[in-house]
Design a protein around this motif. Structure first.
Motif, PDB file in Angstrom:
ATOM      1  N   TRP A  73      -8.827 -13.343  -5.000  1.00 45.26           N
ATOM      2  CA  TRP A  73      -8.207 -14.587  -4.538  1.00 45.26           C
ATOM      3  C   TRP A  73      -8.880 -15.794  -5.180  1.00 45.26           C
ATOM      4  CZ3 TRP A  73      -4.092 -15.659  -1.261  1.00 45.26           C
ATOM      5  CH2 TRP A  73      -3.958 -16.992  -0.894  1.00 45.26           C
ATOM      6  N   ASN A 217       8.347  -4.488   2.162  1.00 45.79           N
ATOM      7  CA  ASN A 217       8.283  -5.911   1.811  1.00 45.79           C
ATOM      8  C   ASN A 217       7.825  -6.164   0.371  1.00 45.79           C
ATOM      9  OD1 ASN A 217       5.632  -5.196   2.140  1.00 45.79           O
ATOM     10  ND2 ASN A 217       5.051  -7.048   3.261  1.00 45.79           N
ATOM     11  N   SER A 221       3.586  -3.799  -2.386  1.00 46.81           N
ATOM     12  CA  SER A 221       3.255  -2.892  -1.290  1.00 46.81           C
ATOM     13  C   SER A 221       3.542  -1.444  -1.659  1.00 46.81           C
ATOM     14  CB  SER A 221       4.062  -3.267  -0.050  1.00 46.81           C
ATOM     15  OG  SER A 221       3.754  -4.584   0.361  1.00 46.81           O
ATOM     16  N   TYR A 254      -6.333  -1.710  -1.789  1.00 46.30           N
ATOM     17  CA  TYR A 254      -6.357  -0.793  -0.642  1.00 46.30           C
ATOM     18  C   TYR A 254      -6.643   0.643  -1.076  1.00 46.30           C
ATOM     19  CZ  TYR A 254      -4.810  -3.480   3.486  1.00 46.30           C
ATOM     20  OH  TYR A 254      -4.730  -4.324   4.574  1.00 46.30           O
TER      21      TYR A 254
ATOM     22  N   TRP B 184       0.192 -16.807  -0.262  1.00 47.41           N
ATOM     23  CA  TRP B 184       0.091 -15.550   0.495  1.00 47.41           C
ATOM     24  C   TRP B 184      -0.539 -15.740   1.873  1.00 47.41           C
ATOM     25  CZ3 TRP B 184       3.335 -12.175  -1.050  1.00 47.41           C
ATOM     26  CH2 TRP B 184       3.633 -12.031  -2.410  1.00 47.41           C
ATOM     27  N   ASN B 217       2.755 -10.118   8.317  1.00 45.49           N
ATOM     28  CA  ASN B 217       3.876  -9.422   8.965  1.00 45.49           C
ATOM     29  C   ASN B 217       3.462  -8.554  10.155  1.00 45.49           C
ATOM     30  OD1 ASN B 217       2.593  -7.431   7.533  1.00 45.49           O
ATOM     31  ND2 ASN B 217       4.453  -6.467   6.777  1.00 45.49           N
ATOM     32  N   SER B 221      -0.864  -5.031  10.524  1.00 41.49           N
ATOM     33  CA  SER B 221      -1.372  -5.364   9.188  1.00 41.49           C
ATOM     34  C   SER B 221      -2.705  -6.091   9.276  1.00 41.49           C
ATOM     35  CB  SER B 221      -0.366  -6.249   8.457  1.00 41.49           C
ATOM     36  OG  SER B 221       0.859  -5.574   8.297  1.00 41.49           O
ATOM     37  N   SER B 224      -5.442  -3.715   9.802  1.00 37.41           N
ATOM     38  CA  SER B 224      -5.683  -2.994   8.552  1.00 37.41           C
ATOM     39  C   SER B 224      -6.501  -3.845   7.577  1.00 37.41           C
ATOM     40  CB  SER B 224      -4.334  -2.607   7.933  1.00 37.41           C
ATOM     41  OG  SER B 224      -4.513  -1.971   6.698  1.00 37.41           O
ATOM     42  N   ALA B 225      -6.107  -5.095   7.441  1.00 29.07           N
ATOM     43  CA  ALA B 225      -6.786  -5.989   6.493  1.00 29.07           C
ATOM     44  C   ALA B 225      -8.211  -6.297   6.962  1.00 29.07           C
ATOM     45  CB  ALA B 225      -5.981  -7.270   6.319  1.00 29.07           C
ATOM     46  N   ARG B 374       8.421  -9.055  12.818  1.00 29.04           N
ATOM     47  CA  ARG B 374       7.236  -8.861  11.977  1.00 29.04           C
ATOM     48  C   ARG B 374       6.575 -10.191  11.628  1.00 29.04           C
ATOM     49  NH1 ARG B 374       6.252  -5.401  14.089  1.00 29.04           N
ATOM     50  NH2 ARG B 374       4.544  -4.862  12.729  1.00 29.04           N
ATOM     51  N   ALA B 390      -6.310 -13.035   3.213  1.00 27.95           N
ATOM     52  CA  ALA B 390      -5.195 -13.628   2.456  1.00 27.95           C
ATOM     53  C   ALA B 390      -4.949 -12.864   1.162  1.00 27.95           C
ATOM     54  CB  ALA B 390      -5.476 -15.095   2.165  1.00 27.95           C
ATOM     55  N   SER B 391      -6.020 -12.421   0.540  1.00 30.77           N
ATOM     56  CA  SER B 391      -5.888 -11.696  -0.718  1.00 30.77           C
ATOM     57  C   SER B 391      -5.137 -10.382  -0.515  1.00 30.77           C
ATOM     58  CB  SER B 391      -7.280 -11.443  -1.304  1.00 30.77           C
ATOM     59  OG  SER B 391      -7.195 -10.879  -2.584  1.00 30.77           O
ATOM     60  N   LEU B 392      -5.280  -9.799   0.670  1.00 38.11           N
ATOM     61  CA  LEU B 392      -4.523  -8.577   0.976  1.00 38.11           C
ATOM     62  C   LEU B 392      -3.107  -8.878   1.459  1.00 38.11           C
ATOM     63  CD1 LEU B 392      -7.207  -6.326   2.718  1.00 38.11           C
ATOM     64  CD2 LEU B 392      -6.156  -5.992   0.470  1.00 38.11           C
ATOM     65  N   ARG B 394      -0.670 -10.116   0.070  1.00 38.47           N
ATOM     66  CA  ARG B 394       0.456  -9.814  -0.819  1.00 38.47           C
ATOM     67  C   ARG B 394       1.094  -8.474  -0.426  1.00 38.47           C
ATOM     68  NH1 ARG B 394      -3.360 -10.260  -5.704  1.00 38.47           N
ATOM     69  NH2 ARG B 394      -4.079 -11.746  -4.169  1.00 38.47           N
ATOM     70  N   TYR B 395       0.347  -7.672   0.351  1.00 40.38           N
ATOM     71  CA  TYR B 395       0.906  -6.399   0.824  1.00 40.38           C
ATOM     72  C   TYR B 395       1.428  -6.511   2.261  1.00 40.38           C
ATOM     73  CZ  TYR B 395      -1.936  -5.626  -3.177  1.00 40.38           C
ATOM     74  OH  TYR B 395      -2.484  -5.770  -4.429  1.00 40.38           O
ATOM     75  N   HIS B 396       1.267  -7.678   2.826  1.00 38.07           N
ATOM     76  CA  HIS B 396       1.687  -7.875   4.214  1.00 38.07           C
ATOM     77  C   HIS B 396       2.544  -9.135   4.352  1.00 38.07           C
ATOM     78  CE1 HIS B 396      -1.260  -4.806   4.999  1.00 38.07           C
ATOM     79  NE2 HIS B 396      -2.271  -5.572   4.703  1.00 38.07           N
ATOM     80  N   GLY B 397       3.180  -9.520   3.270  1.00 37.57           N
ATOM     81  CA  GLY B 397       3.899 -10.782   3.250  1.00 37.57           C
ATOM     82  C   GLY B 397       5.189 -10.723   4.063  1.00 37.57           C
ATOM     83  N   LEU B 398       5.594 -11.876   4.557  1.00 39.19           N
ATOM     84  CA  LEU B 398       6.884 -11.950   5.249  1.00 39.19           C
ATOM     85  C   LEU B 398       7.773 -12.965   4.544  1.00 39.19           C
ATOM     86  CD1 LEU B 398       6.532 -13.741   8.687  1.00 39.19           C
ATOM     87  CD2 LEU B 398       4.753 -13.772   6.983  1.00 39.19           C
TER      88      LEU B 398
END
Lengths: 544, 544
Positions: A73, A217, A221, A254, B184, B217, B221, B224-225, B374, B390-392, B394-398
């Motif tokens: 980031w 999404n 992902s 991840y 993000w 989302n 998430s 997880s992050a 979500r 925030a860097s993660l 991108r895999y949890h974006g809405l």
């Protein structure tokens, strides 16, 4: 366990441990991060998950992998800040930075906005036709006379302005089932629609099945999930380079999975028929090299149409790559996010030698110019893989309301076939024609296969020396002259001096951007021309 | 490295390696998965990422961690299928299964649907008032006279039916920036709105800052992050049990982080003032035990209001837990997804002894009854943590469109304060009063602290033996009688016989569900009553 010696003083570079990649700088192709300072070092990834090999995080609050994740980031943020602090705006900041670095299609917001908006919302007149049927023939009549492009003073998207007040109200339905916990694979109505859509546009010989579809999404992902469910920590995927560099993070942050580059050359020698050609021989060599270094390769990533090369694999080539993968029992992830952004020819992969190991990705971010909508999909006949990815989809879920919108959009074949695609392709082609014309006028070689939003431009003759340091200096010259490009290092290109130039922007921004590119290059051209005779041979075809 | 002996023949149970947890069955509390077959075994997680300790996947296509990830889906799917193959529908399948297991608020779809829908969409009359200002006083007048609940034949949500045709058209704006790659962390307009919203509803002494907000989302998430950026592989978080069991997967599937249970008792002894009370002493003991077993604990997870206990920590208790965490330099993740679903008292944590290690989560899934939307958010003053998460993202974006909707919803204080919250609380309280009345009539002890959507019910006296096998058999009896509950094992409760009963459903479904619960229990009560005199003491307070 594959590890590299650790360097605590600075984060070492990425790559498979070869000298060339370890010494080189890193930038990823993540679209928002195309302006990462190209001289920043990438932390070593092979070590994530192996406590003995982790280098220390610079935050006492984060784990070592957290430190690496944050590093991505921060390093992106620095370049990004430069752009966003001085973003071009036609009225408010006309001397701001023009962004020809991010691969987004900005040519069709008018069409999309009208299609997605409910009645009246996108219309400044406040006039709406609630439930008014979409008159495709009328729209088509408005759209199809393609105007010359670019035209001074024309924003590049007024050809359908007669339809401003025509909008649909079918895009926001709020039903209890959409507000409740979803099937994490995606709502069935959407997976059915995706299967129909892909069957049609990929010209699948038999209808694709909704149960083989997983919706989530975005393709970032999907890379993350596939890497995790297919590979152990530290295992790898093969990927031809140059490639969309963000994939490095997607499989790694991840999943802690690595990429093994299959480096391609611009020079045409031997069996290669074109610059940067991927051959089975190169795949075999990269695989052997990885094995000899103790890296277990579990799959192959193919991007088709290709980013950043902008071309499309022929059916024969694809078959060869897929058969190579089958021979070695490798999974193949085929990233087809530019599937419908082909304005000169077309192709897609869905006839497969090893369907159980072939996993196709698609998204609306590129083909429908909606990277902010966060919609991607996996098609795989392998139920184990689909199920394992679905299990991770609780972390990659998208709103039920968006799922409804996507189903509505994808089922509207009339709009897609008669309004959106022809207009989008016409605008892409016009913008491409303009930029390639400019490049030819400047005598700049380039590659462009008639797909995607970008041209792969050979600026090697403008580098005083063939180094990534010089490439970065040229990148900075562009930025100082208020135009942002993506340099080749961002795509792990092994030859310094290549740049990706995005052309899918409105005429006035694109013209101004190209003007600024020309200023930089003309300022450098005398010196560059003196050096150019010493350069290696240019790519054979300038106009692919 | 903390590992356990591997059992190839069956996937071993989860837990910290203590005999009690390793022998026990597993089910998670993930809402869609509340019907996991409770006798299925959980794979051992501590070993993920450690090749030597991984057990083999049963799919030749998946990695060992992929096999584990798939296992979670399959085991959930089996129970889920039972329910979905025979889902209750008032008209089409009146003898189908009633779901009192999933913690969703189904009481306010009418309000939400009208608020979120564009004009006319949610109205069957097709009548709309485009841009008509939301007349809160009118709505309020319609809402506030709370009808008796439940009332035979009343669907439980008709009290505001006079407003059916009143709807707003402010929920679907399509601007280019919403369709393009986002920040993000979330669009700034949304983070600003979230900061204002949390400042107000958490009664923050100073305004919260948008730069400390990360939007993504959902809270799954976020777990997880956070697990990934705070912990190395194999490290752990403390969590008081019983707890919302899905957190096991959230911290583990990607992050390979483990949970160390702080097991709580229903019996009130010593310093405890109520059943299942968390004390600092219990936290200290669990931490010591983890250390003695070689497990590094990096944080503490608190759920407040609690799921499944349905109560709220007092300010004094919270301060004690946070100070315990500070003493041991533990991060605290405070899951406040039921923050506004408090219908008897209220509380939230934002005055913190160690703000750099306190990370607060909130989402709209519970408080706004929109688990399918979500939307979740993190508030942390620790910039390193915010940045790494925030860097993660991108895999949890809405979707940008959803971000816009959320900002619109959260800023509409008139609607929230005068329409939604009073009506939602009144409906929750009415449903709660009904169910607790039924339980009292049956002589069933329960815990319920006036928050959340569920009651923690003590059915121990209905088990012939105090085993999880008997708990599972009772769970099956309910399912056979067409009502789905969540059993205590799903929440890692160490005492067999507790069930979570969700009451936030429409009157007709709830009444029928309770009727079916009663049938099962009455059928068992003679035998159960004979055994009840041998049971251990019941929780002191039945009516919390």
């Amino acid at each position: 366990m594959f590890t590299l010696p650790q360097e605590e003083s600075r984060a070492p570079a990425t790559g498979l441990g070869s000298a060339s990649t370890r010494d080189s700088n890193y930038g990823d192709g993540l679209e928002r991060e195309r302006s990462r300072k190209p001289d920043q070092k990438l932390p070593e990834f092979c070590a994530v998950g192996d406590p003995a090999a982790m280098f220390s995080s610079n935050s006492s609050y984060l784990s070592s992998r957290g430190g690496i994740i944050k590093w991505f980031w921060d390093s992106a943020e620095e370049g990004y800040r430069t752009y966003h602090m001085d973003e071009y705006d036609e009225d408010k900041n006309p001397s701001g930075i023009i962004n020809l670095g991010t691969s987004e299609n900005k040519l069709c917001f008018d069409l999309l906005s009208r299609r997605v908006s409910p009645s009246g919302i996108s219309s400044s007149q406040g006039l709406s036709f609630l439930g008014f049927p979409w008159n495709t023939s009328l729209i088509r009549a408005c759209c199809l006379p393609q105007q010359p492009w670019p035209e001074p003073g024309d924003p590049g998207s007024r050809s359908v302005s007669g339809t401003t007040s025509l909008s649909q109200s079918d895009m926001l339905r709020v039903e209890p089932s959409l507000l409740q916990y979803p099937d994490w694979r995606g709502h069935l109505f959407l997976r059915e629609e995706v299967a129909r859509f892909l069957s049609f546009y990929c010209k699948s010989p038999a209808p694709l099945k909704p149960e083989n579809v997983v919706v989530l999404n975005g393709c970032a992902s999907l890379f993350s999930a596939l890497a995790t469910v297919l590979c152990e920590v530290g295992e790898a995927f093969l990927i031809p380079a140059p490639y969309y560099g963000a994939i490095t993070q997607h499989v790694c942050l991840y999943g802690n999975v690595r990429l093994v580059c299959v480096h391609l050359d611009s020079e045409v020698t031997g069996l290669d028929t074109r610059p940067f050609q991927l051959t089975v021989e190169k795949l075999e060599m990269a695989l052997q090299r990885a094995h000899s270094e103790g890296v277990k390769v579990k799959g192959l990533i193919l991007i088709n149409p290709h980013n950043p090369l902008g071309d499309i694999y022929s059916p024969g080539e694809l078959r060869d790559y897929l058969e190579f993968a089958k021979r070695h029992e490798l999974h193949v992830m085929v990233d087809e996010v530019y599937m419908l952004s082909v304005f000169e020819k077309s192709g897609s992969v869905l006839q497969l030698p090893d369907p159980q190991r072939t996993h196709v990705m698609w998204a609306t971010s590129k083909d429908f110019g909606m990277s902010g909508l966060r919609f991607g999909t996996l098609y795989t006949e392998n139920r184990d893989v689909a199920t394992a990815v679905a299990s991770l989809c609780r972390y990659h879920g998208l709103s039920g309301l968006v799922q409804y919108q996507m189903a509505q959009l994808l089922q509207d074949r009339d709009w897609i076939n008669q309004v959106y695609l022809p207009e989008n392709h016409a605008r892409l082609k016009a913008a491409h024609t303009y930029v390639t014309g400019e490049l030819r006028a400047l005598g700049i070689p380039f590659l462009s296969g008639g797909a995607g939003f970008f041209i792969w431009v050979d600026l090697r003759k403008y580098l005083p020396e063939a180094t990534f340091k010089e490439e970065m200096l040229l990148w900075r010259c562009f930025l100082d002259n208020k135009v942002l490009l993506s340099c080749g290092k961002t795509f792990e290109c092994k030859e310094p001096g290549w740049f990706r130039l995005v052309f899918s922007d409105k005429a006035h921004r694109l013209c101004l951007g190209m003007q600024r590119v020309r200023q930089v290059l003309e300022g450098k051209s005398q010196a560059a021309e003196a050096r150019s005779s010493h350069q290696s041979q240019e790519p054979r075809s300038q106009h692919r």
